[in-house]
Design a protein around this motif. Sequence first.
Motif, short mmCIF file in Angstrom:
data_model
loop_
_atom_site.label_atom_id
_atom_site.label_comp_id
_atom_site.label_asym_id
_atom_site.label_seq_id
_atom_site.Cartn_x
_atom_site.Cartn_y
_atom_site.Cartn_z
N SER A 241 0.83 -1.22 0.00
CA SER A 241 -0.07 0.02 -0.02
C SER A 241 0.89 1.31 -0.12
O SER A 241 0.32 2.37 -0.30
CB SER A 241 -0.93 -0.01 1.27
OG SER A 241 0.03 -0.04 2.24
N TYR A 242 2.15 1.19 0.25
CA TYR A 242 3.08 2.32 0.26
C TYR A 242 3.04 2.70 -0.99
O TYR A 242 3.59 4.05 -1.41
CB TYR A 242 4.47 1.83 0.74
CG TYR A 242 4.73 2.57 2.29
CD1 TYR A 242 5.31 3.58 2.24
CD2 TYR A 242 3.98 1.85 3.19
CE1 TYR A 242 5.75 4.08 3.89
CE2 TYR A 242 4.44 2.40 4.41
CZ TYR A 242 5.15 3.37 4.69
OH TYR A 242 5.25 3.94 5.83
N LYS A 243 2.96 2.02 -1.98
CA LYS A 243 2.87 2.58 -3.64
C LYS A 243 1.81 3.65 -3.60
O LYS A 243 1.86 4.49 -4.80
CB LYS A 243 2.53 1.34 -4.38
CG LYS A 243 3.58 0.29 -4.45
CD LYS A 243 3.31 -0.63 -5.49
CE LYS A 243 4.47 -1.67 -5.91
NZ LYS A 243 4.23 -2.68 -6.77
N GLU A 244 0.79 3.82 -3.00
CA GLU A 244 -0.21 4.87 -2.85
C GLU A 244 -0.04 5.91 -2.52
O GLU A 244 -0.55 7.19 -2.60
CB GLU A 244 -1.62 4.21 -2.28
CG GLU A 244 -1.99 2.84 -2.86
CD GLU A 244 -3.20 2.42 -2.08
OE1 GLU A 244 -3.61 2.97 -0.99
OE2 GLU A 244 -3.39 1.17 -2.31
N ILE A 245 1.12 6.06 -1.36
CA ILE A 245 1.54 7.18 -0.69
C ILE A 245 2.93 7.69 -0.89
O ILE A 245 3.30 8.79 -0.48
CB ILE A 245 1.30 7.31 0.91
CG1 ILE A 245 1.92 5.90 1.28
CG2 ILE A 245 -0.32 6.95 0.89
CD1 ILE A 245 1.95 5.70 2.98
N ALA A 246 3.81 6.84 -1.52
CA ALA A 246 5.15 7.14 -1.77
C ALA A 246 5.47 7.40 -3.10
O ALA A 246 5.17 6.80 -4.12
CB ALA A 246 5.95 6.03 -1.07
N ASP A 247 6.65 8.18 -3.44
CA ASP A 247 6.85 8.24 -4.81
C ASP A 247 7.98 7.24 -5.37
O ASP A 247 8.38 6.42 -4.23
CB ASP A 247 7.61 9.67 -5.12
CG ASP A 247 8.73 10.16 -4.17
OD1 ASP A 247 9.38 9.27 -3.64
OD2 ASP A 247 9.13 11.34 -3.93
N ASP A 248 8.45 7.25 -6.48
CA ASP A 248 9.38 6.07 -6.94
C ASP A 248 10.73 6.21 -6.17
O ASP A 248 11.26 5.09 -5.81
CB ASP A 248 9.53 6.32 -8.42
CG ASP A 248 8.53 6.07 -9.16
OD1 ASP A 248 7.57 5.26 -8.69
OD2 ASP A 248 8.62 6.40 -10.38
N GLU A 249 11.27 7.45 -5.76
CA GLU A 249 12.49 7.44 -5.19
C GLU A 249 12.34 6.71 -3.46
O GLU A 249 13.44 6.22 -3.11
CB GLU A 249 12.93 9.00 -4.88
CG GLU A 249 14.29 9.09 -4.21
CD GLU A 249 14.64 10.71 -4.03
OE1 GLU A 249 15.76 10.92 -3.41
OE2 GLU A 249 13.94 11.49 -4.79
N THR A 250 11.09 7.18 -2.90
CA THR A 250 10.97 6.37 -1.89
C THR A 250 10.75 4.97 -1.78
O THR A 250 11.42 4.29 -0.83
CB THR A 250 9.80 7.22 -1.00
OG1 THR A 250 9.86 8.45 -0.95
CG2 THR A 250 9.50 6.64 0.20
N LEU A 251 10.15 4.65 -2.76
CA LEU A 251 9.97 3.26 -3.06
C LEU A 251 11.18 2.35 -3.19
O LEU A 251 11.57 1.15 -2.70
CB LEU A 251 8.82 2.89 -4.21
CG LEU A 251 7.30 3.33 -3.99
CD1 LEU A 251 6.62 3.31 -5.11
CD2 LEU A 251 6.87 2.38 -2.58
N ALA A 252 12.12 3.12 -3.63
CA ALA A 252 13.61 2.44 -4.09
C ALA A 252 14.34 2.52 -2.91
O ALA A 252 14.92 1.50 -2.48
CB ALA A 252 14.38 3.49 -4.84
N ILE A 253 14.12 3.26 -1.86
CA ILE A 253 14.69 3.24 -0.53
C ILE A 253 14.09 1.86 0.10
O ILE A 253 14.92 1.21 0.79
CB ILE A 253 14.34 4.55 0.39
CG1 ILE A 253 14.99 5.63 -0.43
CG2 ILE A 253 14.89 4.41 1.78
CD1 ILE A 253 14.75 7.11 0.39
N LEU A 254 12.81 1.95 0.17
CA LEU A 254 12.20 0.74 0.89
C LEU A 254 12.70 -0.49 0.12
O LEU A 254 12.93 -1.55 0.80
CB LEU A 254 10.68 0.86 0.86
CG LEU A 254 10.10 1.96 1.27
CD1 LEU A 254 8.44 1.80 1.49
CD2 LEU A 254 10.33 2.07 2.89
N THR A 255 12.95 -0.81 -1.26
CA THR A 255 13.36 -1.83 -1.83
C THR A 255 14.74 -2.10 -1.30
O THR A 255 15.14 -3.36 -0.70
CB THR A 255 13.49 -1.63 -3.32
OG1 THR A 255 11.92 -1.37 -3.61
CG2 THR A 255 13.84 -2.87 -4.05
N HIS A 256 15.58 -1.02 -1.29
CA HIS A 256 17.12 -1.33 -0.58
C HIS A 256 16.82 -1.93 0.83
O HIS A 256 17.68 -2.73 1.14
CB HIS A 256 17.59 0.11 -0.68
CG HIS A 256 18.69 0.18 0.10
ND1 HIS A 256 20.12 -0.56 -0.51
CD2 HIS A 256 19.36 0.65 1.11
CE1 HIS A 256 21.28 -0.32 0.07
NE2 HIS A 256 20.83 0.48 1.28
#
Length: 311
Positions: A241-256
């Motif tokens: 659900s973070y895909k609904e509130i975070a941008d691509d840069e933030t999602l990249a941090i979460l993936t890391h």
Amino acid sequence: MASLFRLGQFLKGKASTYTVVKQLHESIWLATNHQSKQTVVIKSVGHFRLENERDVLKYFQSQTSSLRPLIDEIEDPSDPPALVLRHLDDDLLNASSAQRLTRPEIKHVAKRILDALNVLHENGFVHTDIKPDNVLVTYGQGDTRFADVQLADCGSTVRVDSVFAKDRDIIGAPIWRSPEAQLQIGWGTPTDIWSFGTLLITLIWGENWFIFKPDVPADHEEYELRILMKQHQFFGPFPLSYKEIADDETLAILTHIMHRVPPERMKPFGRISEREISKEDKAFVLKIMKLDPRDRPTAKELLQDEWFTSA
């Protein structure tokens, strides 16, 4: 840096007069109220936060006894501006360090904090700095350890629609800060609920155990990243659900983060044994510590939780 006030200095407020008796911090003094003979706190700092704290307390302190109240404002000297606040014996960080809180004491403290948060949140305000040293206590007698508990330091308390919230400003101390505030993807009242839950965990374990404290010093370049890693490790993984509130840069941090903490290194809080935490306490904490802020209960909902009435 020269002190703003000197010991023995006479201060004239709108409601009473005071004599400075001790300096506690750079911007905090103790003084004697000439009318009541009681010790009070004088707070003075050249920052908008002082005026903000005054305004917040003027508006809310009549609505709850769980906020440390404003008593007076100093008129003479007029510079620097100064507030007169209620003095309590200690803060929760020191009190819990000196002696671990019992379960009834933890519930009493939790209820007082949530009561203050409920009033703020229901009116669209966020405290932004919930931590043990901002919870003040007065010691009781006999079996009553705390005669009173109040939430303090409303200098950073802001409306959810304020420019600070809209600009996603960094708030609070890192180990108490919510993941959404840490990631700067926007924050609101749920950020206080996360910080409250983090504080609750510290009180349950005692001995100044901070669940998200990294194994690197505060000036380390990965300090805040490692806090996020610990949040993921205990309460993750970060939901889709973070895909609904975070941008691509933030999602990249979460993936890391998820690559840095693979499944075999996860420490799910839900699997902690009853030797360390009771089943009821664990269930209550798990209701609170949701990584998606939209999934967290409100202060009002938590106040109505069966955890407060269970033995």
